[in-house]
Design an enzyme around this catalytic site. Structure first.
Site, PDB file in Angstrom:
ATOM      1  N   ASN A 180      23.561  68.548  56.188  1.00  0.00           N
ATOM      2  CA  ASN A 180      24.857  68.592  56.887  1.00  0.00           C
ATOM      3  C   ASN A 180      25.456  67.192  56.882  1.00  0.00           C
ATOM      4  O   ASN A 180      25.328  66.423  57.838  1.00  0.00           O
ATOM      5  CB  ASN A 180      24.663  69.070  58.341  1.00  0.00           C
ATOM      6  CG  ASN A 180      23.732  70.281  58.426  1.00  0.00           C
ATOM      7  OD1 ASN A 180      22.724  70.258  59.129  1.00  0.00           O
ATOM      8  ND2 ASN A 180      24.069  71.330  57.707  1.00  0.00           N
ATOM      9  N   ASN A 198      21.389  74.222  50.534  1.00  0.00           N
ATOM     10  CA  ASN A 198      20.518  73.675  51.574  1.00  0.00           C
ATOM     11  C   ASN A 198      21.320  73.577  52.862  1.00  0.00           C
ATOM     12  O   ASN A 198      22.033  72.616  53.102  1.00  0.00           O
ATOM     13  CB  ASN A 198      20.005  72.306  51.142  1.00  0.00           C
ATOM     14  CG  ASN A 198      18.943  71.782  52.092  1.00  0.00           C
ATOM     15  OD1 ASN A 198      18.937  72.137  53.272  1.00  0.00           O
ATOM     16  ND2 ASN A 198      18.069  70.933  51.591  1.00  0.00           N
ATOM     17  N   ASP A 199      21.203  74.616  53.673  1.00  0.00           N
ATOM     18  CA  ASP A 199      21.983  74.708  54.904  1.00  0.00           C
ATOM     19  C   ASP A 199      21.787  73.524  55.830  1.00  0.00           C
ATOM     20  O   ASP A 199      22.538  73.325  56.782  1.00  0.00           O
ATOM     21  CB  ASP A 199      21.547  75.959  55.685  1.00  0.00           C
ATOM     22  CG  ASP A 199      22.240  77.207  55.195  1.00  0.00           C
ATOM     23  OD1 ASP A 199      23.385  77.112  54.756  1.00  0.00           O
ATOM     24  OD2 ASP A 199      21.610  78.279  55.262  1.00  0.00           O
ATOM     25  N   CYS A 200      20.727  72.793  55.601  1.00  0.00           N
ATOM     26  CA  CYS A 200      20.382  71.716  56.526  1.00  0.00           C
ATOM     27  C   CYS A 200      20.863  70.354  56.047  1.00  0.00           C
ATOM     28  O   CYS A 200      20.650  69.349  56.728  1.00  0.00           O
ATOM     29  CB  CYS A 200      18.881  71.707  56.749  1.00  0.00           C
ATOM     30  SG  CYS A 200      18.329  73.244  57.479  1.00  0.00           S
TER      31      CYS A 200
END
Ligand code: BGC
Ligand code: NOJ
Length: 808
Positions: free
Chosen positions: A485, A481-483
């Protein structure tokens, strides 16, 4: 409103209205030359790399949208129309666009004139063929003016749309014997050019865009078409195009076929010029000669069709449900190949300039097409692995043209290394090619190559060496999940969430990587054991067991698996949170890995997913959506509720849940989820869904969004490969394993008789399944007429036919 339908016999999707809710596109080319083509003929072409070798220009987010591409204007008296309706948008009497395997065909009719436009990229040729047949179906003679136009991009697509102080002065062309050659920058550092030609004499040409459109004019109503005249200017700077004017006269019943070619040529340095300042056109002439007649075009088209037939012959099903069959046999496999070829670079949502080949993306995409193109998959694995760092981490992306890691994005996505193990294991399971493990592959910036096995070992150890306070994997910049963060803490709107970092990253932990580590770690352990590395295997198994324990101790939230610990050590994806109480990823991965089966955790987690995340249009990624920005969580909380990673239906992770349901023995639930996002089952909601009904989209708006069910980001998504894995390996149950093909269907009650053929390691398996709802213990399997005790059916000799019957 319905905009089209499948034609299964022809393996085509037939679009019956040009005003689709969004351009519905296709891809041409599978080797080096690629084109995107919409149902209007819009789109663009490039050679190998959509950023660095863009041949034709496309204006994304333009209005009217999708007005650039291959432009054909038919002028019949005072009426001007395009075969694909756009950009003139003159009413057509009939219109049909057929997207097929590697080709698109648009047929339309106006005032007794019909146009039949066939577009494809031939095998082994760096060009797009555009064959246009005009026919006169009226009772009188027709005298037509035909204009064909293509607008060149000045190669570097990024520069082309940003650096006007330079590039409005660099454009150069040559025109020779009615062929337009685009040669911008050929004089200095480039050894390549493009050309546009037609196999008939032209009445006029033009190469300067403004001369064609007229000052302040556009492609909807170009001045040159209104005046029926192309001035024949040689472009110098500004915007070079290639435009031809042909005068066509047709008796009633007569047809005329024309072959237009957009070609790309590279010349060796010593052979760049035929005379000072004149491009050497020998290679271009040879390319043109290959497709200068109708019969040559027909032959090339047949060759293309045969190659797709072969590609699709590796797996096919007949299940009695045509929606399932057409996805499995044709469209899902087709999308897998496209996604593999394009990575995430060029679609109508990806501009072709932003992203190269993703480390994790390509390692997953490969799972969907390794049975079709094992040799290319092998090479890709070697390329990907060579962008890995010596410590086992990896560049998140690399450019296909240079095969160099992309420094702007860097690394530090701590899931990346594990996907390499998954990809290599998937490749070996398919091919039995253990030798790949001994291939020499360098690490980034290390001159001496190691073996591929060493890459896998360092991948595995990268997780082992990066554990956090709960002995769960540190997330790094983000995981799948690149988001998410968790170390980014961005308050600056001018920085990208994808690269900003402000914490040291020694606290925030990912439960998704934990689940991945358990499941993929089992593959790694097997690989060690089967290659005689017993101690390493034992060691790896011990680490996997420890991870299971860490998950049980710190990763269970009572009703489901947690998603993460943030950089303060607080829970993410917990009932203690206000928003984002439950996420799908860790639940799916831990359930696939059977973590906590002894406590019933997988089933509880899957029930929670069903009750809290599943919707009519698929499973949303989390719930409730974040309504406020959480600086400690990053981009996930930046999207409006219901979109993208903030509670959209992120289709990529739905098949993980389907697989987990199969693992848990709930076949009906798995198939139910399959149908909720599978495009062929959504044909009834085309208006709402908007994107192509023949391919998966990355995201469907979730239940919190205003238009729940509306899709975006079609084509280039890991959804394609994972759905193919879910349906072919788990629901239909034909699963490559190290020792052979496991036949372990998880069929819902409605699929009673299923027949499959599968090519595997040189053999052909014909599999018949009779599903009468027996319990797993009552199942029987016979292979070539003999009852067998195991459902793993090893391949026989090269060319063997293996008949498998399953009673379940
Ligand atoms: C998107 C992600 C994507 C990432 C990297 C984010 O804005 O939401 O889906 O993976 O960008 O391109
Ligand atoms: C799209 C990216 O291509 C993929 O790598 C990522 O895992 C998903 N978005 C989820 O963020």
């Amino acid at each position: 409103m319905v905009y089209g339908h499948f034609d299964d016999g022809a393996r085509e999707y037939v679009i019956t209205r040009p005003d689709t809710p969004w351009p519905w596109i296709n891809y041409l080319g599978t080797e080096d030359f690629f084109s995107l083509v919409s149902n209007a003929g819009g789109g663009y072409s490039f050679y190998k790399d959509a950023r660095l070798r863009r041949l034709t220009r496309y204006r994304y987010n333009d209005v009217p949208m999708d007005s650039n591409g291959r432009l054909f204007y038919i002028r019949d008296g005072e009426t001007v129309w395009n075969p694909g309706w756009r950009p003139a948008r003159t009413d057509l009497e009939s219109y049909e666009c057929r997207h097929g395997m590697g080709y698109t065909r648009i047929r339309s009719l106006r005032d007794g004139v019909s146009a039949d436009l066939l577009l494809f990229v031939p095998q082994g040729a760096d060009c797009e063929v555009q064959r246009l047949v005009l026919s006169n179906a009226s009772r009188g003679r027709k005298t037509l003016d035909l204009f064909a136009v293509t607008e060149f991009c000045l190669w570097n697509a990024m520069d082309d749309m940003t650096n006007f102080q330079r590039n409005l002065s660099t454009g150069e062309v040559e025109v020779e014997e009615g062929v337009v050659y685009h040669r911008t920058e050929y004089r200095e550092r480039r050894n390549h050019f493009a050309f546009y030609s037609v196999n008939a004499p032209v009445a006029g040409f033009e190469t300067d865009r403004e001369q064609f459109t007229g000052r302040y004019g556009g492609f909807e109503k170009p001045e040159a078409v209104s005046c029926r005249r192309l001035p024949g200017t040689l472009a110098s700077g500004w915007s070079p195009i290639a435009a031809f004017h042909l005068k066509i006269s047709l008796e009633p019943g007569e047809s005329r076929s024309l072959v237009f070619l957009l070609g790309y040529v590279e010349n060796p340095d010593a052979e760049k010029w035929s005379a000072p300042g004149v491009i050497n056109k020998t290679r271009a002439a040879a390319l043109r000669a290959r497709f200068d007649s109708d019969s040559k075009v027909e032959a090339a088209f047949r060759e293309l069709s045969a190659s797709w037939c072969a590609l699709l012959s590796g797996f096919s099903v007949s299940s009695g449900d045509e929606r399932l069959d057409r996805m499995v046999n044709v469209w899902n496999q087709y999308q897998c190949m496209t996604t593999y070829n394009m990575a995430r670079s060029a679609s109508y949502f990806e501009s072709g300039i932003g992203r190269g080949i993703g480390f994790r993306d390509t390692s997953q995409d490969l799972l969907g097409c390794v049975h079709q193109i094992p040799l290319r998959a092998r090479q890709r694995l070697l390329d990907v692995a060579s962008t890995q760092f010596a410590d086992g981490g990896a560049y998140h992306q690399y450019q296909p043209l240079t095969r160099q890691g992309n420094r702007d994005v860097g690394g530090d996505f701590n899931d990346d290394p594990l996907w390499l193990i998954l990809g290599v294991a998937g490749y070996i399971k398919e091919t039995g090619d253990w030798a790949i493990l001994e291939e020499p592959v360098p690490f980034d910036a290390e001159p001496v190559p190691a073996t591929m096995f060493e890459h896998l070992l360092r991948s595995f150890n990268h997780v082992v060496r990066n554990l956090g306070p709960h002995r769960l994997p540190l997330i790094g910049h983000a995981d799948w999940n690149d988001c998410l963060n968790l170390n980014c803490f961005s308050t600056d709107p001018n920085e990208s969430f994808q690269t900003a970092v402000s914490r040291d990253g020694r606290t925030a932990e990912s439960m998704m990587i934990a689940g991945m580590f358990v499941l993929i770690g089992e593959d790694f352990t097997q690989i060690c054991r089967r290659t005689g590395r017993k101690e390493m295997a034992d060691e790896a198994q011990a680490r996997v067991n420890e991870m299971r324990s860490a998950i049980l101790a710190h990763g269970w939230d009572g009703g489901w698996f947690l998603r993460a610990y943030d950089s303060f050590g607080n829970k993410v994806g917990s009932r203690e949170n206000t928003d984002g109480q439950i996420y799908v990823e860790a639940n799916a991965w831990c359930a696939m890995a059977r973590v906590g089966t002894e406590h019933g955790y997988p089933l509880k987690a899957l029930d929670a997913v069903r009750d809290r995340l599943a919707t009519r249009y698929g499973i949303v990624i989390l719930d409730p959506p974040y309504r406020e920005y959480h600086v400690e969580l990053g981009e996930v909380s930046s999207y409006p509720p219901g979109y993208k990673e903030n509670a959209g239906v992120f289709c990529h992770n739905n098949p993980w849940v389907m697989i987990a349901e199969c693992v848990a023995g709930r076949a009906g639930q798995a198939f139910d989820y399959y149908k909720r996002i599978c495009p062929s089952y959504l044909e009834g909601v085309q208006e709402l869904h908007r994107t192509e009904p023949y391919v998966y989209s990355q995201m469907v708006a979730g239940k919190a969004a205003p238009r729940h069910g509306e899709a975006k980001n079609s084509w280039l998504t890991g959804t394609a490969a994972w759905n193919f894995v879910a349906v072919s390996q788990w629901i239909l149950g034909v699963r490559p394993e190290f020792d052979g093909l496991r036949i372990d269907p998880s069929l819902p009650p409605e699929l009673r008789n299923v027949e499959l053929t599968r090519k595997f390691r040189g053999c052909r398996y014909s599999i018949r399944i009779r599903n009468s709802g027996r319990t797993p213990r009552e199942r029987t399997i016979t292979v070539n007429g003999k009852r067998v005790g195991s459902d793993v059916v090893p391949p026989g000799k090269e060319g063997a036919e293996i008949r498998v019957e399953v009673e379940m």
